[in-house]
Design a protein around this motif. Structure first.
Motif, PDB file in Angstrom:
ATOM      1  N   THR A  93       0.871  -1.223   0.014  1.00  0.00           N
ATOM      2  CA  THR A  93      -0.233  -0.071   0.189  1.00  0.00           C
ATOM      3  C   THR A  93       0.881   1.072  -0.079  1.00  0.00           C
ATOM      4  OG1 THR A  93      -1.750   1.183   1.398  1.00  0.00           O
ATOM      5  CG2 THR A  93      -0.285   0.037   2.536  1.00  0.00           C
ATOM      6  N   LYS A  94       0.204   2.249  -0.773  1.00  0.00           N
ATOM      7  CA  LYS A  94       1.095   3.570  -0.887  1.00  0.00           C
ATOM      8  C   LYS A  94       0.405   4.783  -0.623  1.00  0.00           C
ATOM      9  CE  LYS A  94       3.700   1.665  -4.745  1.00  0.00           C
ATOM     10  NZ  LYS A  94       4.228   1.828  -6.033  1.00  0.00           N
ATOM     11  N   ALA A  95       0.853   5.984  -0.099  1.00  0.00           N
ATOM     12  CA  ALA A  95      -0.056   6.959  -0.037  1.00  0.00           C
ATOM     13  C   ALA A  95      -0.574   7.701  -1.148  1.00  0.00           C
ATOM     14  CB  ALA A  95       1.146   8.100   0.780  1.00  0.00           C
ATOM     15  N   LEU A  96      -1.678   8.115  -1.256  1.00  0.00           N
ATOM     16  CA  LEU A  96      -2.011   8.732  -2.460  1.00  0.00           C
ATOM     17  C   LEU A  96      -1.700  10.122  -2.502  1.00  0.00           C
ATOM     18  CD1 LEU A  96      -5.517   6.873  -2.948  1.00  0.00           C
ATOM     19  CD2 LEU A  96      -3.897   7.331  -4.560  1.00  0.00           C
ATOM     20  N   GLY A  97      -1.704  10.729  -1.332  1.00  0.00           N
ATOM     21  CA  GLY A  97      -1.226  12.486  -1.165  1.00  0.00           C
ATOM     22  C   GLY A  97       0.100  12.307  -0.764  1.00  0.00           C
ATOM     23  N   ALA A  98       0.436  13.377  -0.055  1.00  0.00           N
ATOM     24  CA  ALA A  98       1.948  13.554   0.617  1.00  0.00           C
ATOM     25  C   ALA A  98       2.283  12.535   1.560  1.00  0.00           C
ATOM     26  CB  ALA A  98       1.989  14.953   1.258  1.00  0.00           C
ATOM     27  N   PRO A  99       3.302  12.000   1.467  1.00  0.00           N
ATOM     28  CA  PRO A  99       3.647  10.654   2.151  1.00  0.00           C
ATOM     29  C   PRO A  99       4.297  11.143   3.826  1.00  0.00           C
ATOM     30  CG  PRO A  99       5.477  11.159   0.861  1.00  0.00           C
ATOM     31  CD  PRO A  99       4.288  12.092   0.343  1.00  0.00           C
ATOM     32  N   VAL A 100       3.567  12.367   4.139  1.00  0.00           N
ATOM     33  CA  VAL A 100       3.957  12.649   5.574  1.00  0.00           C
ATOM     34  C   VAL A 100       2.773  13.196   6.134  1.00  0.00           C
ATOM     35  CG1 VAL A 100       5.363  14.206   6.657  1.00  0.00           C
ATOM     36  CG2 VAL A 100       6.214  13.116   5.088  1.00  0.00           C
ATOM     37  N   VAL A 101       2.589  12.889   7.552  1.00  0.00           N
ATOM     38  CA  VAL A 101       1.446  13.188   8.217  1.00  0.00           C
ATOM     39  C   VAL A 101       1.937  13.733   9.653  1.00  0.00           C
ATOM     40  CG1 VAL A 101      -0.403  12.522   9.802  1.00  0.00           C
ATOM     41  CG2 VAL A 101      -0.234  11.400   7.671  1.00  0.00           C
ATOM     42  N   THR A 102       1.614  15.099   9.836  1.00  0.00           N
ATOM     43  CA  THR A 102       2.145  15.864  10.925  1.00  0.00           C
ATOM     44  C   THR A 102       1.364  15.408  12.034  1.00  0.00           C
ATOM     45  OG1 THR A 102       3.017  17.561   9.554  1.00  0.00           O
ATOM     46  CG2 THR A 102       2.742  18.095  11.790  1.00  0.00           C
ATOM     47  N   HIS A 103       2.074  15.245  13.202  1.00  0.00           N
ATOM     48  CA  HIS A 103       1.258  15.076  14.559  1.00  0.00           C
ATOM     49  C   HIS A 103       1.620  16.251  15.544  1.00  0.00           C
ATOM     50  CE1 HIS A 103      -0.369  11.290  13.072  1.00  0.00           C
ATOM     51  NE2 HIS A 103       0.687  10.839  12.898  1.00  0.00           N
ATOM     52  N   ALA A 104       1.129  16.249  16.664  1.00  0.00           N
ATOM     53  CA  ALA A 104       1.630  17.176  17.760  1.00  0.00           C
ATOM     54  C   ALA A 104       2.915  16.931  18.177  1.00  0.00           C
ATOM     55  CB  ALA A 104       0.427  17.280  18.929  1.00  0.00           C
ATOM     56  N   GLY A 105       3.517  15.630  18.212  1.00  0.00           N
ATOM     57  CA  GLY A 105       4.737  15.242  18.674  1.00  0.00           C
ATOM     58  C   GLY A 105       5.560  15.276  17.485  1.00  0.00           C
ATOM     59  N   GLY A 106       5.165  15.500  16.214  1.00  0.00           N
ATOM     60  CA  GLY A 106       6.330  15.338  15.351  1.00  0.00           C
ATOM     61  C   GLY A 106       5.581  14.881  13.932  1.00  0.00           C
ATOM     62  N   TYR A 107       6.261  14.006  13.175  1.00  0.00           N
ATOM     63  CA  TYR A 107       5.551  13.461  12.013  1.00  0.00           C
ATOM     64  C   TYR A 107       5.727  12.259  11.741  1.00  0.00           C
ATOM     65  CZ  TYR A 107      10.047  13.590   9.573  1.00  0.00           C
ATOM     66  OH  TYR A 107      11.373  13.250   9.481  1.00  0.00           O
ATOM     67  N   GLU A 108       4.904  11.660  10.978  1.00  0.00           N
ATOM     68  CA  GLU A 108       4.812  10.176  10.528  1.00  0.00           C
ATOM     69  C   GLU A 108       5.192   9.874   8.888  1.00  0.00           C
ATOM     70  OE1 GLU A 108       2.187   6.013  10.574  1.00  0.00           O
ATOM     71  OE2 GLU A 108       1.384   7.988  11.555  1.00  0.00           O
ATOM     72  N   ALA A 109       6.181   9.187   8.578  1.00  0.00           N
ATOM     73  CA  ALA A 109       6.258   9.091   7.091  1.00  0.00           C
ATOM     74  C   ALA A 109       5.357   7.644   6.685  1.00  0.00           C
ATOM     75  CB  ALA A 109       7.774   8.863   6.879  1.00  0.00           C
ATOM     76  N   LEU A 110       4.863   8.028   5.610  1.00  0.00           N
ATOM     77  CA  LEU A 110       3.807   7.083   4.982  1.00  0.00           C
ATOM     78  C   LEU A 110       4.500   6.322   3.761  1.00  0.00           C
ATOM     79  CD1 LEU A 110       0.485   8.795   5.512  1.00  0.00           C
ATOM     80  CD2 LEU A 110       1.702   7.016   7.177  1.00  0.00           C
ATOM     81  N   TYR A 111       5.472   5.651   3.843  1.00  0.00           N
ATOM     82  CA  TYR A 111       6.185   5.073   2.787  1.00  0.00           C
ATOM     83  C   TYR A 111       5.398   3.888   2.379  1.00  0.00           C
ATOM     84  CZ  TYR A 111       9.580   8.730   3.612  1.00  0.00           C
ATOM     85  OH  TYR A 111      10.456   9.759   3.881  1.00  0.00           O
ATOM     86  N   THR A 112       5.985   3.001   1.281  1.00  0.00           N
ATOM     87  CA  THR A 112       5.197   1.838   0.791  1.00  0.00           C
ATOM     88  C   THR A 112       5.527   0.626   1.828  1.00  0.00           C
ATOM     89  OG1 THR A 112       5.870   2.561  -1.344  1.00  0.00           O
ATOM     90  CG2 THR A 112       5.513   0.089  -0.908  1.00  0.00           C
ATOM     91  N   ARG A 113       4.484   0.090   2.152  1.00  0.00           N
ATOM     92  CA  ARG A 113       4.581  -0.868   3.110  1.00  0.00           C
ATOM     93  C   ARG A 113       3.596  -2.130   2.888  1.00  0.00           C
ATOM     94  NH1 ARG A 113       1.671   3.292   4.855  1.00  0.00           N
ATOM     95  NH2 ARG A 113      -0.268   2.829   5.704  1.00  0.00           N
ATOM     96  N   GLU A 114       3.852  -3.253   3.552  1.00  0.00           N
ATOM     97  CA  GLU A 114       2.826  -4.332   3.273  1.00  0.00           C
ATOM     98  C   GLU A 114       1.800  -4.085   4.138  1.00  0.00           C
ATOM     99  OE1 GLU A 114       5.383  -7.620   4.072  1.00  0.00           O
ATOM    100  OE2 GLU A 114       6.088  -7.870   2.042  1.00  0.00           O
ATOM    101  N   PRO A 115       0.377  -4.230   3.934  1.00  0.00           N
ATOM    102  CA  PRO A 115      -0.668  -4.081   4.691  1.00  0.00           C
ATOM    103  C   PRO A 115      -0.854  -5.248   5.463  1.00  0.00           C
ATOM    104  CG  PRO A 115      -1.115  -4.584   2.317  1.00  0.00           C
ATOM    105  CD  PRO A 115       0.124  -4.613   2.362  1.00  0.00           C
TER     106      PRO A 115
END
Length: 246
Positions: A93-115
């Motif tokens: 599975t891959k991100a359809l938009g920007a592969p980064v989600v910003t949280h209060a404590g930092g950010y999470e990278a949404l790179y290709t991964r196995e679901p």
């Protein structure tokens, strides 16, 4: 005009509502001036925005003569499981938009991964992209500038990098390589349909030697691959310089 994913407008000291208004006004006002110039663009903001839609990228790439992996865009967990069975469990599975989600404590990278097919809660909330995981020998980043293409071979040396080389930069080896003529011609057709002067495309090269198109970022980063043997910066400068002399 050189346009490559500039930062958004920022306003300090405004309320959230006022900042929202000011950002919209700046986008329409300043953006309206930029996009109305009678000049060639690398790339025109509207063209770059339209070229970000991954399902359309795959459709245009296939029509241009490139091979693409089987792909599903859905909000249905049952459809994901049926797709997984269709591709014999080889799915990512891959991100359809920007592969980064910003949280209060930092950010999470949404790179290709196995679901995890047993934990698909949340798929129903918004569109998700699932794709056949294709056996690969190596990957390629192809940087298209003007009418040229600069390719760098990417060999992964860790399990993480083999899923997505962005997950483990220390475990990849980069080697400049020639672009196969058929691939170059297909990318030229892709550029013509999308009306782009620049983009960065990602490929998987299968053990059989077949090149398989994954996606093309109209504002993809290129500085990390720029070198004497892969003169991307020089090519961009040459295109812009040529336009200025017209």
């Amino acid at each position: 005009m050189y346009w490559n994913r500039p930062n958004g407008f920022r306003f300090s000291g405004l309320s959230a509502a006022d900042e929202h208004y000011a950002r919209g006004a700046a986008r329409i006002g300043f953006g309206g001036v930029i996009t109305s110039l009678d000049a060639p663009y690398l790339n025109h903001p509207a063209k770059a925005s339209a070229a970000e839609f991954k399902p359309r990228q795959l459709q245009v790439a296939r029509a241009a003569g490139l091979s693409v992996p089987r792909t599903l865009v859905t909000t249905d967990a049952g459809a994901v499981r049926r797709f997984s069975r269709m591709v014999n469990g080889q799915v990512v599975t891959k991100a359809l938009g920007a592969p980064v989600v910003t949280h209060a404590g930092g950010y999470e990278a949404l790179y290709t991964r196995e679901p995890d097919l047993d934990a698909l809660q949340g798929v129903e909330l918004t569109a998700h992209l699932f794709q056949e995981r294709v056996e690969k020998d190596f990957e390629v980043r192809a940087v298209f500038v003007g009418d040229e293409c600069f390719c760098v071979r990417i060999d992964a040396e860790s399990d993480q990098a083999r899923i997505d080389w962005r997950l483990d930069y220390d475990a990849i080896k980069l080697t400049p390589m020639e672009t196969p003529k058929a691939v170059l011609q297909s990318l030229q057709r892709y550029a013509a349909v999308m009306d782009l002067a620049y983009f960065a495309a990602d490929f998987i090269v299968r053990p059989s030697g077949q090149w398989m198109f994954l996606e093309a970022n109209p504002s993809g980063q290129w500085a990390w691959a720029d070198s004497v043997d892969l003169p991307v910066a020089k090519a961009i400068a040459t295109v812009l310089e040529g336009w200025c002399s017209l």
